[in-house]
Design an enzyme around this catalytic site. Structure first.
Site, PDB file in Angstrom:
ATOM      1  CG  ASP A  29      -1.724   1.149   1.416  1.00 51.82           C
ATOM      2  OD1 ASP A  29      -2.283   1.574   0.406  1.00 51.82           O
ATOM      3  OD2 ASP A  29      -1.835   1.649   2.539  1.00 51.82           O
TER       4      ASP A  29
ATOM      5  CG  ASN B   7      -7.263   0.986   1.989  1.00 54.60           C
ATOM      6  OD1 ASN B   7      -6.598   0.744   2.996  1.00 54.60           O
ATOM      7  ND2 ASN B   7      -6.895   1.856   1.092  1.00 54.60           N
ATOM      8  CG  ASP B   8      -3.910  -1.476   2.730  1.00 52.92           C
ATOM      9  OD1 ASP B   8      -4.120  -1.184   1.550  1.00 52.92           O
ATOM     10  OD2 ASP B   8      -3.474  -0.676   3.567  1.00 52.92           O
TER      11      ASP B   8
END
Lengths: 337, 1460
Positions: B420, B1029-1030
């Site tokens: 990320d 979101n990861d």
């Protein structure tokens, strides 16, 4: 400035936790390996030479008396079910056979190390526990009972005990002179004194009431050596020797030692005759029987293998070090300095 | 991929099942909760809530009674255990048994009991903590007592009323019914659930909102219908049915979750909805993850091979035994033993029996202790990783966490890293850098200078760490070390408060706000903009005094005003005061609602708009807030009556009240000196905080936030209250958030939207062409877009601010739908989403902001060394392309010397075309490098013993296929590329690129990319990220790493390893990964060897015992050999052995490739080890065999030396394989030998009659007196190990592999080593290796020509554009950039229309000609210093003040090159 409390999670800074323990890193560099190989090689060659000399000094005389060939004096004993067949084997010794001479009988192709055979005995009987006389261990199957009576000593090992007997005569001027055999102390001391005991009965026979002798035996255990109580029953030396199972299918077992009388220093040169009472059948499984005269050194009987092995490994080390030296010299770089 | 989830949540399942069974009678989709006070248990009345799980938690797996069966049951789920038990039981069958049956059970029992003890211990710990939790106190309403009584947590049941006090932990999931807070709020801290430190607000259920006094449980008679227990923390739906039949919806805002802590709220009362195991916290409580590592999978294959070998050996022996029996025929030899029945066993039957017997005898071949040993070693490895001081972050007082215990060795085998960007590579510390308002850019030079100052301070401390701003250092290795050491305490403490994060833990401890270092807070305002703001507010003030309508404000000033209002209020920031960080600043100004008809209409439809929630006067409200408890006995008006009262209430005008200043006393107390340091902002994301701080710098400060209103303080105007109608929160699909407020000055309903520029720009109302306003808007739009591009090019995060004014009718219409959506139980999320979409249209652009997200310390170095280690690094980010590309340059992910392939397509076909063209391009361009096979082969051969510390070419075995190319792909194109038809092409292209950058990707895409690469390329993948979101990508990857940073704990919770900083990844992978892998690989191989070698001894013996299954090795030795005699040394070396030191591993990242290529444990190595094992066993068997041949040796006198020799050989073998000897290794080996002899001596002396069938009484004692024994013990191990030793010696002296070179380097003195390593292109292999590699470093010569051809066309283009770049040095840097940008856009746009098919792949000139596959050829090194390009983002900021035009020019130039 720094408060310990603020760094509660700080790992402890020790050589162990940080994997910084002082360590020795052996590098297999040529500088170490080549001299190492050479050193080991030379040392081994030295040992090998010593062993070989020792082994060569041992005298061995082997005589096969299976009697499979017709020329063999024991041939007739193999023919039929003759009981108490006796055959005589003549041989001569050129030089003095240095004493003390050990007299072995040997069997080949005989699998004393077979698994089921090895299990088939009852330690508790053999240590003289009479209660096991009545109910031998089930390990002894199928030599546990015969005709409903328990067998003592039970099991296949005891049952198959070697029962040839030998007498050695030196022929001096055509006369046979008995060479005295020493049958004491041929078994392990611990076997004789600890592992095997006779039941505490006098006479010994009483302990064997209501028991049967092993099926292959001609006489019960308490009559193995009627002349010597300390060699009778389970502590009979021949029995003990037999009960110690051989590791390999070709083996020999110590029968007697020649340590007495005129033969204390060995068997002098001359003609000898070995009288064998041939009882033990080996033809059926293509086995052979033999007797061996041998004297022993500090490393046991004659065996050149160990000396040769040391020599071979030692010279291999030397060769390897030379090979490495050549390769190394060839690919050596100036930077190495 | 085998991935098993261990049944850690077993107990939960059980309890769940139980509760389900109970409630089966009335199985519905919802749960109905009645108050327990309504049901008198004394009367035996059936309470429906009884059926639900109570609050007692039991996380233990076992009870005293169930332990044995259950634990055994679980252990027998392991196939290996079943196998060993089967063998042990086989021993009880008389015909096949070999060992004493009880003895044969020993190893299995040992293994089982070790595991069982471990389980008991774990379970006991769980039990203890359960007990503790179950016996915590809380206040539960008792009907009998007519009050709240203390009860244990475990006695709480669904339907109970609970009173909660400040700082109490919630015992269960509670529906909030009453709060002492005047706003009917309750603040909770959810750090234990999601790790987020900011306070969350929870609201009292709407119908109870207007209850003015204490909640009386006895009067409660409603029924709650809600969903069944589930584990979604962010969802709760249901409704409450009052006796009157009125229904009220319930939201997650009404639910207090178990495990959270009540803050800032003196008292709250709620009803328990879910208890015990049905609470969301418990349902979320998954056990540790269970993954199977690559090494273990490989090992299992070899275990399978061992089984095959075992079966073959057994079959062979059985056959041999059958034949042996057969040859005797009917003539039974005397030594034969008949079956117990006395009958002859047929050879076939005895062969079958023997087969089973042999399985018992050879069981050691299947390494029973291997599984246990591996677990022990892994636990030790995890311990050491935990303990590593280098992975400890002082700032946060946190160290690396290994959450998955059994994949440590996977760390050493990674091939792809998916990272990320935000928060992982960068600090996630947002610093406001610049903004543009109404098309005018405010560059905030002073602010940039200030930040540069902070950076300077930083770089003084750690010179080597270049945050994308300093020149690249080739020789940074040496200085790196020294600079670290030199850091003093004072600078450290400065760093803590200054430039770097107070990270999570520290902020929890100190209870200070997150995201607030002075760097982010103290923003120096741009004087120009500040003037405008002052101007604007003074004008507004003036207008207000003169009652002029607000619309007369000049549009640029009103935009500025709106811009700052939007910055201030369009967020979810909570304000707290610094002295009591958790005490909400209470600023309540009573808004007298206007009772105009439309307002009234709106009011009736907006129960959520709680502006006039209190019918008291402002003074009484304040009074109550400061003096709670006292007013508790007031009567409680019903909700309906409150509403009517509200409507009846008369008031004058909005304006008057909106402007009514706060009561002087209060104002004087709390805000007499409203300077900046006073208030703290707690934001959910650092962007928001940065923007609020930025606004505050312009004196537009947020002073209070309540669910229904936001208070903003402005110069001249004082405090303004914005009635907060709705907050449409941020989500990743919409990529924006909005607030709907009623503007106090204009009384208009205004929507402020803040979001990603790509999204907002599409939602902007198209300017009306024709009039001046429209032209102005068009200009603003165009300019803002240009600035946005510029910001992005500088690596800034951009956000667009927009607004929209709603007419009352529009609002009413939207509201109607929105309310429906809000109250819906089914599909509520979707409806709310649609509702938000309906609102956020036709926006008016106000401006944009640029926020800098600084790189974390050491990121470029880490990426560089990870790449040298042969790892492919892909960055998957949600950021926009330009930002991502620039960050990628800054962190050296992209190299200015390499070409950039940019893929942007709007359709499947375009994407396909693009990919194919890229592929052609790559093939054409690098044809020569792949075509020249001989050179390549030679290179491949040589590279194995060459080390080029700075050459990426030799770093990876696959480097031949990886070109110096970077691939940039955006989310939309990625979506097409991930389609099944294109994924192969995409992968082929991506594989041949050195780095891949996916921008604008959604969480789902991230995980899809990882999955694609993992499954298609069959490589080991590592995903690293810090945010929610990861999570999906972390879970998909082979190893998931979470950064425990700013964005909560979700990523950490999902990860296998949690790191405090990105740079620790370097040591984790390069050092610990390498060690763990090589240790375990060697240990496993050794295990196989050891067992095979030992078992083969017995196998050879079968040839001499008639294949009867007899063993010359005593059963005790046979069984305890693995378990005791030979187990310790391998555990020690499996835990401690270091093939190369940590320093060398970090300085020579190339050594990592040995793990990637599984060089320590290749499939053939298993067979090599097997062959070696068989050879060694032959030696160990036949040397004693020949030494004792034809002698009177008995079975065990012969077998014991063999055992001893085997043990010595095995230990010495380990000695050869051990690379570092510590005292522990020596001790363990000495211990093993001593243990063997001790056990042997004791065993052989202990009992003359025991241990049938072997009974080796006094054997070892006699042997120890025999010189032959010693002779054998000397020669046999030497002979056995000679070949291996010779091989190792030759290998390491003559043909060392890189790892061995590394070891040799370790032996050198430290300074010599450093010298060698710092010489960038020294061929270290060469001075140790015989062959002098002659291949030129870099590309083969014949390639350069083609390279030039490739660069020809863009060079021309660059030339053409340099005409436009001519006026690149005008006084105003902005305009130059603008022109440049325009120049960039236009031709590209036009060329986009060209049909792609016209391009001929054979002609290289087509390549860079479309925007879609903008192949950006690098600057040839000779033309410009390479550093200019990738340094520019922060270099500009640094040099900007000194020579602004000049540095701009550099940027522009660089920009141009990028554009080419």
């Amino acid at each position: 400035m720094k408060e310990e409390g603020n760094y509660a999670n700080r790992p402890s800074n020790t050589a162990f936790t940080q994997q910084r323990l002082p360590a020795w890193q052996p590098m297999l560099s040529a500088g170490v390996v080549i001299p190492g190989f050479l050193l080991i090689g030379l040392a081994f060659i030295g040992i090998g030479v010593g062993l070989l000399i020792t082994s060569r000094s041992i005298q061995v005389l082997e005589l096969d008396y299976t009697g499979t060939e017709t020329s063999s004096p024991c041939y007739q004993c193999t023919m039929s079910n003759q009981s108490n067949c006796v055959c005589k084997l003549s041989f001569s010794i050129g030089t003095l056979f240095k004493g003390p001479v050990f007299f072995y009988y040997g069997l080949t192709n005989y699998f004393q190390n077979q698994r089921k055979y090895g299990v088939s005995k009852d330690f508790n009987q053999l240590i003289g526990d009479v209660s096991y006389f009545k109910s031998p261990s089930s390990d002894c199957q199928p030599y546990q009972r015969v005709n409903g009576k328990p067998i003592v000593p039970c099991g296949a090992i005891a049952n198959s005990m070697f029962n040839d007997t030998f007498k050695l005569y030196q022929i001096i001027n055509g006369k046979e002179e008995l060479v005295p055999f020493d049958g004491k102390g041929i078994a392990w001391w611990t076997d004789y004194n600890i592992k095997y005991r006779n039941p505490d009965y006098t006479p010994l026979k009483n302990a064997f009431n209501d028991t049967e002798k092993p099926v292959f035996w001609t006489k019960p255990a308490y009559e193995l050596d009627t002349s010597d109580a300390s060699n009778n029953g389970f502590i009979n030396q021949d029995f003990l020797v037999w009960m110690r199972r051989a590791a390999l299918p070709n083996f020999r077992k110590l029968y007697r030692r020649i340590t007495e009388g005129n033969y204390k220093d060995g068997l002098p040169a001359g003609n000898y005759s070995l009288e064998i009472s041939y009882n033990y059948p080996v033809i059926s499984f293509e086995g052979t029987k033999k007797v061996t005269f041998s004297n022993v050194s500090w490393m046991g009987g004659q065996n050149e293998f160990l000396g040769i092995a040391y020599l071979v490994i030692g010279s291999m080390c030397v060769v390897m070090s030379v090979v490495m030296l050549i390769v190394y010299a060839k690919f050596r770089f100036p930077e190495e300095d | 991929m085998a991935r098993e989830n261990e049944d850690a949540g077993m107990a939960e399942d059980v309890s769940k099942a139980k509760s389900q069974r109970k409630s089966k009678a009335k199985e519905t989709k919802t749960r109905t909760v009645h108050a327990n006070t309504l049901h008198d248990f004394a009367k035996g009345e059936e309470n429906p809530s009884r059926r639900y799980a109570n609050n007692r938690i039991k996380t233990t797996k076992y009870t005293v009674l169930s332990f044995l069966p259950k634990n055994l049951f679980e252990q027998f789920h392991r196939l290996a255990n079943v196998y060993f038990v089967f063998i042990a039981l086989l021993n009880f069958v008389p015909v096949v048994n070999t060992f004493l049956p009880e003895l044969a059970l020993a190893p299995v029992l040992f293994i089982l009991s070790v595991t069982a003890i471990k389980d008991i211990w774990e379970d006991y710990r769980r039990h203890r903590s359960d007990m503790e939790i179950n016996h915590m106190d809380c206040l539960v309403y008792s009907r009998a007592e007519k009050g709240y009584v203390e009860k244990y947590w475990k006695e709480v049941r669904v339907g109970d009323f609970i009173r909660l006090r400040c700082n109490e932990i919630l015992p269960a999931d509670v529906l909030l019914l009453s709060s002492s807070d005047p706003d009917r709020l309750c603040h909770i801290e959810t750090a234990t659930l999601d790790g987020e430190t900011n306070l969350k607000q929870r609201q009292v259920v709407r119908s109870f909102f207007d209850l003015d006094c204490d909640f009386d449980p006895l009067k409660y008679n409603s029924v709650i219908e809600c969903e069944k227990p589930n584990n979604d923390l962010n969802r709760f739906r249901g409704y409450i049915i009052h006796q009157s039949g009125k229904k009220d919806a319930l939201y997650k805002e009404n639910l207090l979750l178990r495990g959270c802590t009540i803050r800032n709220t003196e008292e709250a009362v709620g009803i328990v909805i879910y208890a015990g195991h049905e609470t969301k916290a418990m349902l979320n409580n998954n056990g540790p993850r269970y993954k199977r590592s690559k090494l273990e999978r490989q090992m299992n294959v070899d275990v399978f091979w061992c089984v095959i070998i075992l079966l073959v050996m057994c079959l062979f022996a059985a056959l041999g035994h059958g034949l042996w029996m057969f040859q005797y025929g009917d003539k039974r030899p005397v030594f034969d033993v008949l079956s117990p029945e006395g009958t002859n066993l047929s050879p076939i039957m005895s062969a079958i029996y023997l087969f089973l017997t042999m399985i018992i005898v050879f069981q050691v071949l299947i390494p029973i202790s291997l599984f246990v040993s591996i677990e022990i070693v892994k636990i030790c490895q995890v311990y050491f990783i935990h303990q590593d001081a280098d992975l400890y972050d002082e700032e946060t007082d946190s160290h690396l966490q290994c959450r998955a215990l059994n994949i440590t060795e996977d760390l050493g085998q990674m091939q792809y890293i998916f990272s990320d960007k935000t928060g992982t590579l960068t600090e996630n510390k947002m610093v406001f850098r610049r903004c543009t308002v109404a098309g005018v850019e405010y560059s905030h030079d002073a602010n940039a200078k200030r930040i540069a100052m902070y950076q300077e301070m930083d770089s003084e401390e750690e010179e080597c760490i270049s945050h994308g701003g300093t020149l690249p250092r080739r020789d940074s290795v040496g200085s790196h070390q020294s600079a670290r050491v030199l850091r003093s305490h004072s600078t450290k403490s400065h760093r803590r408060t200054g430039s770097r994060a107070e990270a999570k833990r520290a902020s929890i401890l100190s209870k200070h706000t997150a995201f607030s270092s002075p760097m982010e807070k103290d923003i120096t305002p741009d004087p120009q903009l500040l003037d405008k703001v002052n101007d604007c507010s003074s004008q507004l003030d003036f207008m207000r005094l003169h009652s002029q309508p607000m619309s007369q404000l000049p549009s640029d000033l009103s935009d500025v005003f709106d811009f700052f209002i939007a910055l201030t209020i369009c967020n979810t920031v909570v304000v707290s005061s610094p002295n009591q960080p958790r005490q909400k600043v209470r600023m309540r100004f009573e808004l007298k609602s206007p009772v105009k008809t439309i307002e009234d209409f709106i009011k009736r439809f907006t129960p959520s708009r709680l502006t006039s929630g209190s019918n008291n006067s402002s003074s009484s409200s304040l009074n109550r807030s400061s003096n709670k408890g006292g007013s508790s006995m007031q009567s409680c008006p019903s909700a309906e009556s409150t509403l009517t009262k509200l409507n009846e209430e008369q008031s004058s005008s909005v304006m008057e009240h909106a402007f009514s200043p706060a009561p002087p006393s209060y104002d004087g107390k709390a805000f007499c000196t409203p300077d900046e340091g006073e208030l703290r902002y707690e934001a959910e994301s650092p962007d928001e905080a940065a923007l609020v701080y930025a606004a505050r710098a312009y004196k537009c400060s947020l002073v209070g936030r309540l669910p229904d209103q936001v208070t903003v303080e402005l110069p001249h105007l004082g405090k303004l209250n914005f009635e907060l109608l709705h907050t449409l929160g941020f989500d990743s699909t919409r990529k924006r958030m909005s607030v709907v407020v009623r503007h106090p000055l204009t009384d208009q309903i205004t929507v402020y939207t803040k979001g990603a520029d790509s999204v907002i720009m599409e939602l902007i109302r198209p300017p009306i062409t024709g009039n001046s306003k429209g032209r102005r808007q068009k200009k603003i739009l165009c300019r803002t877009q240009n600035y946005l591009n510029l910001y992005a090019a500088d690596g800034l995060r951009t956000l667009c601010i927009a607004k929209k004014v709603l007419s009352k009718d529009e609002y009413a219409r939207w509201l109607q739908h929105h309310l429906q959506a809000e109250t819906a139980i089914q599909r509520r999320e979707e409806l709310l989403f649609e509702s938000a979409l309906r609102l956020e249209t036709n926006l008016q652009l106000l401006g944009a902001t640029g926020i800098e997200d600084r790189l974390q310390d050491g990121v470029p170095e880490t990426i560089a060394s990870l790449r040298k280690a042969g790892l492919q690094i892909w960055v998957l980010t949600g950021d926009k392309q330009e930002t991502a590309v620039n960050i990628a340059y800054a962190c050296k992910l992209l190299d200015p010397e390499e070409e950039l392939l940019t893929l942007n397509a709007d359709s499947q076909e375009a994407c396909k075309l693009l990919l194919e063209e890229s592929l052609h391009y790559i093939q054409a361009k690098f044809l020569c490098s792949s075509g020249d096979a001989s050179a390549k082969d030679f290179h491949a051969n040589v590279s194995s013993f060459e080390i080029y510390p700075s050459s990426p070419l030799s770093s990876h075995a696959a480097s031949d296929s990886v070109h110096r190319l970077g691939l940039v792909i955006d989310g939309r194109t990625l979506a097409y590329a991930l389609d099944a038809s294109l994924e192969d092409t995409f992968l082929t292209v991506a594989r041949s690129c050195r780095s891949v950058l996916c921008c604008r990707s959604t969480p789902l895409q991230k995980s899809m990319v990882v999955k694609l690469v993992r499954n298609k390329l069959k490589v080991m993948t590592l995903a690293i990220g810090d945010g929610a979101n990861d999570v999906s990508m972390i879970q998909v990857a082979d190893v998931g790493v979470g950064i425990s940073g700013q964005e909560g704990m979700q990523a950490v919770m999902a990860s296998d390893f949690a790191l405090p900083r990105f740079r620790y990844l370097q040591k984790l992978l390069l050092v610990h990964g390498h060690w763990c892998y090589s240790r375990l690989a060697n240990m496993i191989l050794y295990f196989f060897y050891k067992n095979a070698m030992f078992v083969a001894l017995i196998f050879w013996y079968q040839f001499y015992c008639g294949f009867s299954g007899s063993a010359m090795i005593d059963q005790w030795y046979l069984i305890f050999f693995n378990l005791m005699f030979s187990s310790f040394p391998q555990l020690i070396s499996g835990t401690l052995d270091k093939d190369v030191s940590a320093e060398t591993l970090q300085q020579l990242p190339q050594l990592y490739t040995s793990g990637q290529n599984s060089e320590e444990y290749k499939p053939y190595m298993f067979w090599m080890n097997m062959i070696d094992a068989f050879y060694q066993s032959l030696v160990c068997f036949f040397i004693p065999y020949f030494a004792y041949t034809d002698s009177d040796v008995d079975l065990f006198t012969w077998g014991t030396p063999i055992t001893t020799i085997a043990l010595l050989t095995i230990l010495l073998h380990l000695g050869i394989e051990t690379k570092t000897w510590t005292w522990m290794n020596c001790l363990s080996i000495a211990f093993s030998v001593a243990l063997f002899f001790t056990v042997a001596l004791c065993y052989n002396a202990s009992c003359p009659t025991c241990y049938p069938p072997s009974n080796p009484y006094w054997t070892i004692q006699r042997l120890l007196q025999d010189p032959v024994f010693y002779l054998l013990c000397t020669i046999a191990p030497v002979a056995a190990l000679l070949p291996r030793y010779f091989y190792r010696a030759c290998h390491s002296t003559l043909f060392p592999n890189p790892v061995q070179v590394g070891r040799q380097l370790d032996k050198l003195p430290a300074d010599t080593r450093r010298n060698i390593l710092s010489l960038s292109r020294v061929k270290m292999g060469s001075w140790l290796s015989p062959r002098q590699p002659s291949l030129p470093v870099g590309k083969p010569q014949n390639c350069t020509q083609k390279d030039q051809r490739g660069t020809e066309a863009p060079a021309k283009r660059a030339g053409a554009e340099s005409v436009q770049q001519g006026p690149a040095h005008p006084p105003d840097p902005h305009s130059s950039s603008l022109k440049e940008l325009g120049a960039k856009n236009d031709p590209l746009l036009s060329e986009e229309l060209q049909p792609a098919s016209t391009k001929d792949p054979s002609d290289p000139s087509w390549v860079p000609s479309t925007q879609m596959d903008r192949v950006q050829l690098n600057l040839p090194p000779s033309r410009a210093p390479p550093c200019v390009t990738y340094v520019r983002s922060s270099e500009t900021a640094l040099s900007c003040e000194q020579t602004p035009p000049c540095s701009r020019g550099t940027t522009a130039e660089a920009e141009l090159y990028t554009a080419v």
